[in-house]
Design a protein around this motif. Structure first.
Motif, PDB file in Angstrom:
ATOM      1  N   GLY A  28      36.311  32.589  -0.631  1.00 42.26           N
ATOM      2  CA  GLY A  28      36.421  34.044  -0.585  1.00 42.26           C
ATOM      3  C   GLY A  28      35.298  34.708  -1.363  1.00 42.26           C
ATOM      4  N   HIS A  29      35.015  34.173  -2.559  1.00 37.55           N
ATOM      5  CA  HIS A  29      33.872  34.675  -3.326  1.00 37.55           C
ATOM      6  C   HIS A  29      32.574  34.454  -2.541  1.00 37.55           C
ATOM      7  CE1 HIS A  29      36.165  35.467  -6.946  1.00 37.55           C
ATOM      8  NE2 HIS A  29      36.562  34.196  -7.042  1.00 37.55           N
ATOM      9  N   TYR A  30      32.442  33.279  -1.983  1.00 35.53           N
ATOM     10  CA  TYR A  30      31.243  32.912  -1.230  1.00 35.53           C
ATOM     11  C   TYR A  30      31.023  33.861  -0.051  1.00 35.53           C
ATOM     12  CZ  TYR A  30      28.016  30.101   1.561  1.00 35.53           C
ATOM     13  OH  TYR A  30      26.947  29.666   2.290  1.00 35.53           O
ATOM     14  N   PHE A  31      32.087  34.148   0.696  1.00 37.38           N
ATOM     15  CA  PHE A  31      31.983  35.023   1.859  1.00 37.38           C
ATOM     16  C   PHE A  31      31.403  36.382   1.474  1.00 37.38           C
ATOM     17  CE2 PHE A  31      33.875  38.491   4.320  1.00 37.38           C
ATOM     18  CZ  PHE A  31      33.382  38.193   5.584  1.00 37.38           C
ATOM     19  N   PHE A  32      31.956  36.993   0.434  1.00 37.69           N
ATOM     20  CA  PHE A  32      31.480  38.323   0.053  1.00 37.69           C
ATOM     21  C   PHE A  32      30.098  38.284  -0.590  1.00 37.69           C
ATOM     22  CE2 PHE A  32      35.990  39.309   0.575  1.00 37.69           C
ATOM     23  CZ  PHE A  32      35.878  40.433   1.386  1.00 37.69           C
ATOM     24  N   ALA A  33      29.793  37.224  -1.329  1.00 35.87           N
ATOM     25  CA  ALA A  33      28.442  37.105  -1.897  1.00 35.87           C
ATOM     26  C   ALA A  33      27.412  37.001  -0.778  1.00 35.87           C
ATOM     27  CB  ALA A  33      28.356  35.890  -2.820  1.00 35.87           C
ATOM     28  N   ARG A  34      27.692  36.190   0.224  1.00 37.90           N
ATOM     29  CA  ARG A  34      26.760  36.059   1.362  1.00 37.90           C
ATOM     30  C   ARG A  34      26.679  37.353   2.165  1.00 37.90           C
ATOM     31  NH1 ARG A  34      22.963  32.695   1.463  1.00 37.90           N
ATOM     32  NH2 ARG A  34      23.070  32.558   3.715  1.00 37.90           N
ATOM     33  N   LEU A  35      27.811  38.031   2.313  1.00 41.65           N
ATOM     34  CA  LEU A  35      27.854  39.302   3.050  1.00 41.65           C
ATOM     35  C   LEU A  35      26.913  40.329   2.425  1.00 41.65           C
ATOM     36  CD1 LEU A  35      29.348  40.863   5.356  1.00 41.65           C
ATOM     37  CD2 LEU A  35      30.955  41.618   3.597  1.00 41.65           C
ATOM     38  N   PHE A  36      26.798  40.305   1.105  1.00 42.01           N
ATOM     39  CA  PHE A  36      25.946  41.264   0.404  1.00 42.01           C
ATOM     40  C   PHE A  36      24.611  40.667  -0.029  1.00 42.01           C
ATOM     41  CE2 PHE A  36      30.250  43.004  -0.184  1.00 42.01           C
ATOM     42  CZ  PHE A  36      30.048  44.223   0.446  1.00 42.01           C
ATOM     43  N   PHE A  79      30.513  48.528  -5.528  1.00 44.11           N
ATOM     44  CA  PHE A  79      31.428  48.119  -4.461  1.00 44.11           C
ATOM     45  C   PHE A  79      31.192  46.654  -4.077  1.00 44.11           C
ATOM     46  CE2 PHE A  79      32.384  47.776   0.150  1.00 44.11           C
ATOM     47  CZ  PHE A  79      33.746  48.017   0.088  1.00 44.11           C
ATOM     48  N   ALA A  80      29.935  46.280  -3.902  1.00 41.25           N
ATOM     49  CA  ALA A  80      29.609  44.899  -3.516  1.00 41.25           C
ATOM     50  C   ALA A  80      30.047  43.920  -4.593  1.00 41.25           C
ATOM     51  CB  ALA A  80      28.110  44.770  -3.247  1.00 41.25           C
ATOM     52  N   ASN A  81      29.749  44.224  -5.850  1.00 40.65           N
ATOM     53  CA  ASN A  81      30.131  43.325  -6.944  1.00 40.65           C
ATOM     54  C   ASN A  81      31.646  43.199  -7.065  1.00 40.65           C
ATOM     55  OD1 ASN A  81      27.822  42.192  -8.670  1.00 40.65           O
ATOM     56  ND2 ASN A  81      27.157  44.266  -8.192  1.00 40.65           N
ATOM     57  N   TYR A  85      33.882  39.692  -6.705  1.00 39.25           N
ATOM     58  CA  TYR A  85      34.845  39.210  -7.699  1.00 39.25           C
ATOM     59  C   TYR A  85      36.266  39.182  -7.155  1.00 39.25           C
ATOM     60  CZ  TYR A  85      31.207  39.173 -11.170  1.00 39.25           C
ATOM     61  OH  TYR A  85      30.067  38.877 -11.856  1.00 39.25           O
ATOM     62  N   ALA A  86      36.615  40.117  -6.290  1.00 47.05           N
ATOM     63  CA  ALA A  86      37.961  40.153  -5.707  1.00 47.05           C
ATOM     64  C   ALA A  86      38.083  39.212  -4.506  1.00 47.05           C
ATOM     65  CB  ALA A  86      38.305  41.578  -5.276  1.00 47.05           C
ATOM     66  N   GLY A  87      36.968  38.708  -4.008  1.00 48.70           N
ATOM     67  CA  GLY A  87      36.962  37.902  -2.788  1.00 48.70           C
ATOM     68  C   GLY A  87      37.849  36.682  -2.828  1.00 48.70           C
ATOM     69  N   GLY A  88      37.931  36.014  -3.962  1.00 47.52           N
ATOM     70  CA  GLY A  88      38.790  34.833  -4.065  1.00 47.52           C
ATOM     71  C   GLY A  88      40.253  35.184  -3.872  1.00 47.52           C
ATOM     72  N   SER A  89      40.686  36.246  -4.535  1.00 51.16           N
ATOM     73  CA  SER A  89      42.084  36.676  -4.402  1.00 51.16           C
ATOM     74  C   SER A  89      42.362  37.202  -3.004  1.00 51.16           C
ATOM     75  CB  SER A  89      42.405  37.748  -5.443  1.00 51.16           C
ATOM     76  OG  SER A  89      42.359  37.182  -6.733  1.00 51.16           O
ATOM     77  N   ILE A  90      41.413  37.905  -2.423  1.00 49.12           N
ATOM     78  CA  ILE A  90      41.573  38.384  -1.053  1.00 49.12           C
ATOM     79  C   ILE A  90      41.763  37.194  -0.113  1.00 49.12           C
ATOM     80  CG2 ILE A  90      40.392  39.519   0.876  1.00 49.12           C
ATOM     81  CD1 ILE A  90      39.087  41.372  -1.279  1.00 49.12           C
ATOM     82  N   SER A 140      37.471  36.643 -16.519  1.00 51.53           N
ATOM     83  CA  SER A 140      38.220  36.361 -15.297  1.00 51.53           C
ATOM     84  C   SER A 140      37.730  37.324 -14.221  1.00 51.53           C
ATOM     85  CB  SER A 140      39.716  36.563 -15.537  1.00 51.53           C
ATOM     86  OG  SER A 140      39.993  37.940 -15.756  1.00 51.53           O
ATOM     87  N   ASP A 141      38.120  37.084 -12.983  1.00 52.20           N
ATOM     88  CA  ASP A 141      37.721  37.996 -11.905  1.00 52.20           C
ATOM     89  C   ASP A 141      38.200  39.414 -12.193  1.00 52.20           C
ATOM     90  OD1 ASP A 141      36.635  35.796 -10.591  1.00 52.20           O
ATOM     91  OD2 ASP A 141      38.363  35.543  -9.266  1.00 52.20           O
ATOM     92  N   GLY A 142      39.427  39.539 -12.685  1.00 49.06           N
ATOM     93  CA  GLY A 142      39.964  40.860 -13.004  1.00 49.06           C
ATOM     94  C   GLY A 142      39.186  41.553 -14.101  1.00 49.06           C
ATOM     95  N   LYS A 143      38.821  40.814 -15.136  1.00 46.84           N
ATOM     96  CA  LYS A 143      38.030  41.393 -16.235  1.00 46.84           C
ATOM     97  C   LYS A 143      36.639  41.770 -15.744  1.00 46.84           C
ATOM     98  CE  LYS A 143      37.190  42.371 -20.617  1.00 46.84           C
ATOM     99  NZ  LYS A 143      37.463  41.594 -21.795  1.00 46.84           N
ATOM    100  N   ALA A 144      36.061  40.935 -14.872  1.00 50.65           N
ATOM    101  CA  ALA A 144      34.744  41.246 -14.309  1.00 50.65           C
ATOM    102  C   ALA A 144      34.802  42.528 -13.479  1.00 50.65           C
ATOM    103  CB  ALA A 144      34.237  40.082 -13.460  1.00 50.65           C
ATOM    104  N   ILE A 145      35.880  42.704 -12.718  1.00 52.43           N
ATOM    105  CA  ILE A 145      36.040  43.925 -11.928  1.00 52.43           C
ATOM    106  C   ILE A 145      36.148  45.141 -12.841  1.00 52.43           C
ATOM    107  CG2 ILE A 145      37.640  45.160 -10.392  1.00 52.43           C
ATOM    108  CD1 ILE A 145      38.213  42.372  -9.096  1.00 52.43           C
TER     109      ILE A 145
END
Length: 160
Positions: A28-36, A79-81, A85-90, A140-145
């Motif tokens: 999920g993280h990978y997908f959004f990182a590549r998307l942006f 938004f991209a960042n 970070y939320a991509g894994g949970s998504i 954590s992903d939440g703290k990063a967000i």
């Protein structure tokens, strides 16, 4: 009640399902990182590397943790960042919906394994979005967000 006859279910869930849930989270993280426009390296497990396939590295203790890191995104917006970070949970939430949809459609049967899959997936969502700094110093992903919202970047640590 948990008995000796349940041990095989535990081992299958812990040594197969948990790493699959970890891989889904990291993808999920990978997908959004590549998307942006970012590049990412994914590690499944800890310890020495056993196998590398593209951006994914499977480590010796493959059932213990997972992590990823990405280089700067081509689109460096808040938004991209946040989506990276939320991509894994998504991805974990989507996988729960897909598995439950397949159960509802009669493709899968509800079982201890589908239950464990959902349980591990929710576990990942909860603990990755829980806003803390890990002992290794990474948020954590939440703290990063939260850091992206507050400071425009994820690696901001007010105490440093």
């Amino acid at each position: 009640m948990f008995g000796f006859g349940d041990l095989w279910k535990f081992f299958l869930s812990f040594f197969l399902l948990l790493p699959i849930v970890t891989l889904i989270h990291e993808m999920g993280h990978y997908f959004f990182a590549r998307l942006f426009g970012g590049n990412m390296e994914i590690n499944i497990g800890s310890g020495k590397s056993l196998l590398r396939v593209g951006p994914i590295r499977l480590n010796r203790i493959y059932f213990w943790d997972g992590w990823c890191q990405y280089e700067a995104l081509r689109n460096e917006s808040k938004f991209a960042n946040i989506l990276v970070y939320a991509g894994g949970s998504i991805a974990n939430l989507v996988s729960i919906l897909v598995v439950n949809g397949l159960i509802y459609a009669g493709v899968f049967e509800a079982s201890i394994f589908t239950y464990q899959f959902a349980y591990f997936s929710f576990y990942f969502v909860f603990f990755s979005l829980f806003p803390i700094d890990h002992p290794n110093g990474y948020p954590s992903d939440g703290k990063a967000i939260i850091n992206v919202f507050r400071y425009g970047k994820s690696d901001y640590h007010p105490q440093s």
